[in-house]
Every structure is written in C-alpha cells, then in structure tokens.
Design a protein around this motif. Sequence first.
Motif, short mmCIF file in Angstrom:
data_model
loop_
_atom_site.label_atom_id
_atom_site.label_comp_id
_atom_site.label_asym_id
_atom_site.label_seq_id
_atom_site.Cartn_x
_atom_site.Cartn_y
_atom_site.Cartn_z
N ILE A 178 0.53 -0.87 -0.06
CA ILE A 178 0.09 0.49 0.12
C ILE A 178 0.76 1.26 0.07
O ILE A 178 0.77 2.28 -0.90
N GLY A 181 0.54 1.74 -3.63
CA GLY A 181 -0.70 2.16 -3.91
C GLY A 181 -0.55 3.91 -3.55
O GLY A 181 -1.65 4.64 -3.32
N SER A 203 0.46 4.55 5.39
CA SER A 203 -0.49 3.98 6.51
C SER A 203 0.95 4.08 8.17
O SER A 203 1.97 3.19 8.19
N HIS A 209 -0.08 -0.12 10.46
CA HIS A 209 -0.02 -0.85 10.06
C HIS A 209 0.04 -2.04 11.09
O HIS A 209 -0.77 -3.19 10.75
N GLY A 255 -9.68 0.88 7.11
CA GLY A 255 -9.26 1.71 5.17
C GLY A 255 -10.83 2.74 4.80
O GLY A 255 -11.00 3.72 4.23
N ARG A 308 -1.34 5.77 -7.18
CA ARG A 308 -0.25 6.50 -6.74
C ARG A 308 0.21 7.27 -7.64
O ARG A 308 0.75 9.08 -7.08
N LYS A 334 -8.03 1.32 -3.82
CA LYS A 334 -7.45 1.92 -2.67
C LYS A 334 -7.65 0.46 -1.43
O LYS A 334 -7.03 0.23 -0.96
N ALA A 337 -6.63 -2.54 -1.69
CA ALA A 337 -5.45 -3.18 -1.84
C ALA A 337 -5.50 -2.68 0.04
O ALA A 337 -4.38 -3.59 0.76
N PHE A 338 -5.97 -2.11 0.24
CA PHE A 338 -5.45 -2.03 1.78
C PHE A 338 -6.26 -3.22 2.59
O PHE A 338 -5.27 -3.21 3.46
N ALA A 369 -3.57 -5.76 1.93
CA ALA A 369 -2.31 -5.61 3.04
C ALA A 369 -2.66 -5.81 4.31
O ALA A 369 -1.90 -6.44 4.88
#
Length: 333
Positions: free
Chosen positions: A72, A76, A80, A83, A124, A213, A230, A233-234, A237
Amino acid sequence: MSSSPTMSHSTSTPKTATSILDHSLQLRWSLPALAVLLALPALAAWAGDTFYVGLATRVLIFALAATSLNLILGFGGMVSFGHAAFVGVGAYCVAVLMQSGVVSAWVAWPLAVGLSALIALLVGFVSLRTQGVYFIMITLAFAQMLYYLVISLKAYGGDDGLSLASRSTVGMGLDLGDDTHFYYLTLGILVLALVGVTRLLNARFGHALQAIRENEVRMTAIGFPVFRYKLVAFTIAGALAGLAGALFANVGSFVSPAMMQWSQSGMLMIMVILGGVGHLYGGVMGAIVFLLLEELLSHYTIHWQLGLGAVLLGVVLLAPNGISSFLRRKEGV
C-alpha cells in the motif's frame, strides 16, 4: 470492476511487451538466494549454532509484514502509520483461540487473516476518505485505539500480554514445535506471498493501483473507482499483516499490546524505506538489513539505534530509492 475504463493491458489484449508497471521476481538472483535459505538450517546444524534458524525465521516474518506495508505504501501511495495494528490483531486472534483450546493452524490462521482483513476494511473505509497527513494521523489513531482496547482486556493478559501454551498444529508430518519445520513453513509462506503480490501487481488491478499512486486526480477524472481500488489494496495488505501476526504469535509463543504500538508501525516503515519503497523485494531487503544490523550492533552497544540511523542516513543520501534500487540499476532496469 469490469465497468472501469480499460488500462493499456486489458485482459483481452495479448501482452507483447513488459510495462514499466510490471514487476519481475528476478529469478536470476532470487533463486540462488532461495537455495541458500533452504540450506540454512543444515548449515546452522553443521556449525553447531541453531540460533540462526530462529533469527532467520524472525527475519522472514518481518519481511512478510514489511511486504504487506510496501503493497500500500510503495505501490498505492498510502502512508499508513498504523499497520502494526493488523499484525497484532492476527497475533491475538491465534493466542485467544489457543487459550480456548483451538490449536489447529487450519482454523486459527485463516481466522486471523480474515479478522485482520475485516478490520483493515473498516479502517480503510473511513481512513481512505482523507489524504496526506490526515490519512497518516487517522490510521495512527485507529491503531492506538486497538492498542488501548487490547490493554483493557484483562482476561487476555492486558498490559502484561498473553503466553501461548504451545505452537499451532498443521499435521501432514509437520511439527511446528520444531524450529526447523517452522522455519521452512514460514519460508514457504513468504515465497507464496511474494509470488502472489507479483501477480497482483502485474495484473490490471496492480497497474491501476500504481497509476493511482502516480496521479489519483487523473485516474478519477477518466472514471476509475479510485476509492474501491485503494480499499481493496488496503484490505489485502491488512490480511497479509494478519498472517504475519499469526506467525509472530507462534514463533515467540507470546503476544503483547506492544506489537500494535505506533513504534512497531514506524519500524515496518523504516524497513520498507531502507529496502526500497515500491520495489517488490523492498520489504524483504529492509527486514534483512534492519534486523541483522540490530543483532550485530546490539552486541556492542545498547545504543544500536545510532548505528542504524547512520546506515539509514547513508542509504537515503546514496540511494534515495532504497537498497533494491542498486540491484535494479545493476540490471539496467
């Protein structure tokens, strides 16, 4: 996502050339590195020091967690700062289930991954409505909320953490109580995760994520559902981080709220920056260098962070794109 505008590599168009958005597993040097890792337990036994098997297992787990953050952060553009919370959720899920008598990895680990993914989806869903420093702060805030929630759960150890009676069981002749078996399982999981991340990045989803991105406004303007990309993807992850957490709980037979603290998120971020933000092996490289430096320097001084800071400064000045950029430069990529 089928209603989205087509990317340059649509599923109906044969791929004739490698895109700058594609990522290679770099088999020319990664296969020899894998061979060394496979031989490591035998080499450690021959040297009479199995300590290195435990250290290598820890490095592999951190590499998985850092790779999930790199997905991410590097691909991306989502910085964050919470995490580690997903790592902690996965670890606590395994520990709590084990305290309830559930020792099977086939039950506990998928639940850890699923719960981490669900919480990442919820975090997210709220956080991705913000950008920049606001996104950083809101992910940090959610992580701290989870941290203090775990501290308040006195039935599960509270601030003191929770010990596991044993490691999870998988059957099929694998005894995870044996450090060598656990090492090989962790190595297999990391390899599968890297192959999976590569296929994801080289697919249409990964191309769209990297394009977001680079220019989120343009992707929105041409009709891509940026928020949905997004958020997916979040969530992925978060799921990978939860898997790393399940492994962490087993390798140390102990979980504590400290696993979810902001400093752990910062450490994962340093690993990604050190290894190379947006490079496939950035998280792996960063975890290896960070943890080996920690191990080496801590033998000489308790202020090992000073040495690590000097190395990080040197990498940032000499290779702004991280250690992985050296390899790409050497191969002319």
